[in-house]
Every structure is written in structure tokens, then in C-alpha cells.
Scaffold this active site. Structure first.
Site, PDB file in Angstrom:
ATOM      1  N   GLY A 131      -4.150  13.898 -43.200  1.00  0.00           N
ATOM      2  CA  GLY A 131      -3.688  13.483 -42.071  1.00  0.00           C
ATOM      3  C   GLY A 131      -5.632  14.033 -41.313  1.00  0.00           C
ATOM      4  N   ASN A 135      -8.245  13.104 -40.848  1.00  0.00           N
ATOM      5  CA  ASN A 135      -8.890  11.894 -40.672  1.00  0.00           C
ATOM      6  C   ASN A 135      -8.194  10.713 -39.181  1.00  0.00           C
ATOM      7  OD1 ASN A 135     -11.954  11.529 -42.120  1.00  0.00           O
ATOM      8  ND2 ASN A 135     -10.520  12.211 -43.267  1.00  0.00           N
ATOM      9  N   MET A 161      -4.384   6.774 -51.072  1.00  0.00           N
ATOM     10  CA  MET A 161      -4.622   7.402 -52.190  1.00  0.00           C
ATOM     11  C   MET A 161      -4.210   6.088 -53.072  1.00  0.00           C
ATOM     12  SD  MET A 161      -6.684   9.822 -51.892  1.00  0.00           S
ATOM     13  CE  MET A 161      -7.351  10.219 -53.186  1.00  0.00           C
ATOM     14  N   LEU A 200      -5.739  -1.308 -53.512  1.00  0.00           N
ATOM     15  CA  LEU A 200      -5.020  -2.726 -52.854  1.00  0.00           C
ATOM     16  C   LEU A 200      -4.733  -3.746 -53.478  1.00  0.00           C
ATOM     17  CD1 LEU A 200      -6.373  -1.139 -49.298  1.00  0.00           C
ATOM     18  CD2 LEU A 200      -4.130  -1.025 -50.162  1.00  0.00           C
ATOM     19  N   HIS A 241     -14.892   7.577 -47.684  1.00  0.00           N
ATOM     20  CA  HIS A 241     -14.510   7.999 -49.035  1.00  0.00           C
ATOM     21  C   HIS A 241     -15.642   9.407 -48.405  1.00  0.00           C
ATOM     22  CE1 HIS A 241     -14.773   8.082 -52.925  1.00  0.00           C
ATOM     23  NE2 HIS A 241     -15.788   8.618 -53.573  1.00  0.00           N
ATOM     24  N   ASP A 272     -14.608   1.543 -53.326  1.00  0.00           N
ATOM     25  CA  ASP A 272     -15.441   2.373 -53.445  1.00  0.00           C
ATOM     26  C   ASP A 272     -16.658   2.199 -53.362  1.00  0.00           C
ATOM     27  OD1 ASP A 272     -13.693   4.087 -52.122  1.00  0.00           O
ATOM     28  OD2 ASP A 272     -13.621   5.817 -54.538  1.00  0.00           O
TER      29      ASP A 272
END
Ligand code: GRF
Length: 208
Positions: A12, A14, A90, A93, A109, A145
């Protein structure tokens, strides 16, 4: 006041950078919830300390991928977010979920996309002999990504780098570019046209 929901899987850092920048720079926004896919995600404790709703949609407790996707979508939707921010989340979705939040969901990323999407980007950059590495913030689209790039920062790769030293150097830059990108999104300063994202006032989107 824009409502931000952050999805995490681990440490966490970020998340912390986002919450701190939001407060320090008085964004017209608030992180209203942090949702993790594992109860052990260390970032949950930080969220709780900050008085932010911290929830777990435990992927391992869900009977199927579809059940997890549905539970996660319900948990996110319950907070009516303006923006959904993936911060070390990680899991891939579901397409429906990505489409529902398309244009309102960002990810950070740790590579200079489109190089090295997916897992182990630092190791792969070292194996490829890259001399420059970096990080990317992009809008999330159904392809992992690969969404339109909002901002990137480059770092040098040193001859004696290990995966850990390179990751640490890149992470410092993630903590700069992710808050910057989210602030732009909160303030409505991003324009997405033909697969390319520009800052409406021409702010620097590539940091060297
Ligand atoms: C970051 O490097 C992020 O880019 C990657 O996973 C790491 C998460 O770190 N997807 P943290 O949980 O934000 O500290």
C-alpha cells in the site's frame, strides 16, 4: 468532492502516496474506501489509521472467479466512486467491471508500458538488458496493462542493479506520478482521444 476508491493487494505504498497528496494539496477529492482482495494486505492498516473505510473481498473465500468479480463490483459500487484507483492490485478485473469504469479507472504499473506488461517487469527489464526503466500510469481497459498512458517516469538501470534495487528506484517515481495523474483526473484536466491521453494545459506527461 470527488469520491476515490483504491484497490490494493499488499503493502500500500502507492495508496499512502495518494492519501498524503490528496490531503497536502487539498484536492477536491477524498479516498472514501480501500478494498483489498486479501485480508493480509498491509495497506488496510494504514487506511484504518486514516479513518478510511477498509474492506476485504477475499478472493480465496469466493467459490469462483465470477463470484469474486461480482462481490468486488458490489463492494466498489457501494461507494459510488468517481474514480477507481488500482494501486498494486494483483488481480485481473472482469471485462464488464472494466467497461463500467472505463475512463474513470487508473492503474500504476512499474514499467515503461507497452514494455513488460504483467508480472515481474523489473526482472524482465534486467534480463532484456534495458538501460532505462520506469513506471506508467494509464487508464484501465480490458487488455491487461495496455490502456492509454497518462504519465510516465524514467529511471536509469545501473549495471549492478538487482530486481530489488531497480524496483525501489522505480517505486519512488510511482509515488510521484500516480498522485499527479490522479490529481489531473480529479480536476478534469485529461482528454482521451483516439487512444491517446493529453493534459489539456500541456503539463509534462513524460518525466526524465
Ligand atoms: C507497485 O510497484 C505497483 O506498481 C505494482 O505493485 C507494487 C505495489 O506496491 N503493481 P504498493 O502496494 O503500492 O506499495
Amino acid at each position: 468532492m470527488k469520491r476515490l476508491v483504491v484497490l490494493i493487494s499488499g503493502r500500500g505504498s502507492n495508496l499512502r502516496a495518494l492519501v498524503q497528496a490528496c490531503a497536502a494539496e487539498c484536492w477536491p477529492a477524498a479516498v472514501v474506501a480501500v478494498i483489498a482482495d486479501r485480508p493480509q494486505a498491509e495497506g488496510l492498516a494504514f487506511a484504518r489509521e486514516q479513518g478510511i473505510a477498509a474492506e476485504v473481498v477475499d478472493a480465496r473465500a469466493c467459490a469462483s472467479r465470477a463470484a469474486f468479480d461480482a462481490a468486488l463490483a458490489d463492494a466498489v459500487d457501494a461507494h459510488a466512486p468517481d474514480l477507481v484507483l488500482l494501486a498494486g492490485f494483483m488481480r485481473i478485473l472482469a471485462d464488464d467491471f472494466v467497461r463500467r469504469y472505463e475512463g474513470r479507472m487508473l492503474n500504476v504499473h512499474p514499467s515503461l508500458l507497452p514494455a513488460f506488461p504483467g508480472l515481474h517487469p523489473h526482472r524482465r527489464a534486467l534480463e532484456a538488458g534495458c538501460k532505462i526503466a520506469g513506471a506508467t500510469v494509464h487508464f484501465v481497459t480490458p487488455t491487461l496493462d495496455h490502456g492509454p498512458i497518462v504519465i510516465q517516469a524514467a529511471v536509469p538501470v545501473r549495471a549492478d542493479d538487482t530486481e530489488a534495487t531497480l524496483a525501489a528506484r522505480v517505486l519512488e517515481r510511482e509515488h510521484v506520478i500516480y498522485p499527479r495523474a490522479v490529481r489531473w483526473a480529479v480536476e478534469g484536466r485529461l482528454r482521451w482521444r483516439d487512444g491517446v491521453v493529453d493534459h489539456v494545459d500541456g503539463a509534462e506527461q513524460g518525466l526524465l
